[in-house]
Design an enzyme around this catalytic site. Structure first.
Site, mmCIF file in Angstrom:
data_model
loop_
_atom_site.group_PDB
_atom_site.id
_atom_site.type_symbol
_atom_site.label_atom_id
_atom_site.label_comp_id
_atom_site.label_asym_id
_atom_site.label_seq_id
_atom_site.Cartn_x
_atom_site.Cartn_y
_atom_site.Cartn_z
ATOM 1 N N PHE A 48 0.828 -1.214 0.000
ATOM 2 C CA PHE A 48 0.000 0.000 0.000
ATOM 3 C C PHE A 48 0.858 1.258 0.000
ATOM 4 C CE2 PHE A 48 -2.638 -3.247 2.078
ATOM 5 C CZ PHE A 48 -3.771 -3.196 1.273
ATOM 6 N N HIS A 49 1.829 1.323 -0.905
ATOM 7 C CA HIS A 49 2.654 2.517 -1.009
ATOM 8 C C HIS A 49 3.393 2.547 -2.346
ATOM 9 C CE1 HIS A 49 5.548 -0.441 0.671
ATOM 10 N NE2 HIS A 49 6.435 0.220 -0.058
#
Length: 132
Positions: A48-49
């Site tokens: 998630f980045h």
């Protein structure tokens, strides 16, 4: 989206296999950091980045997992299940990992030491940065 999967030379015989990872040879950058994920539950998503500058290569040493990749224009799902293949993750590529097999060991090589300021942890911020 131009995703690069790097085929790593596998050596072996009846005793087993070996893959050597060498910076500036089959890893196209100087390796400054290596880390690995293991024991991840099958229903967990990680990542998630995106990174501003960091480039990485992800290699499933054992088992399998899937990557969700987003460059802001296109999204792609990639299955990593071959320990002799590395997935290049360039800067500016949003990535999430999921569908981990119970025996998955995911090795990641990076061209810089950990730096929290290099992370883009909000997908909205990631998308907004692309429009600048």
């Amino acid at each position: 989206m131009d995703i690069k999967l790097v085929q790593l030379q596998k050596h072996g015989d009846e005793r087993g296999s070996l893959v050597a990872l060498e910076d500036q040879r089959n890893v196209p950058f100087s390796i400054r950091r290596a880390y690995y994920l293991f024991g991840t539950k099958e229903d967990v998503r990680r990542g998630f980045h995106a990174h501003k500058k960091l480039q990485q290569m992800a290699i499933v040493v054992r088992g399998h997992c899937r990557f969700h990749l987003d460059d802001g224009n296109e999204q792609l799902e990639v299955l990593l299940d071959n320990p002799a293949q590395g997935l290049m993750i360039p800067p500016g590529l949003w990535h999430e990992m999921y569908d981990f097999s119970s025996d998955c060991v995911l090795l990641v090589l990076a061209d810089a030491h950990y730096d929290e300021t290099d992370y883009i942890r909000s997908h909205e911020e990631f998308k907004a940065g692309l429009s600048k």
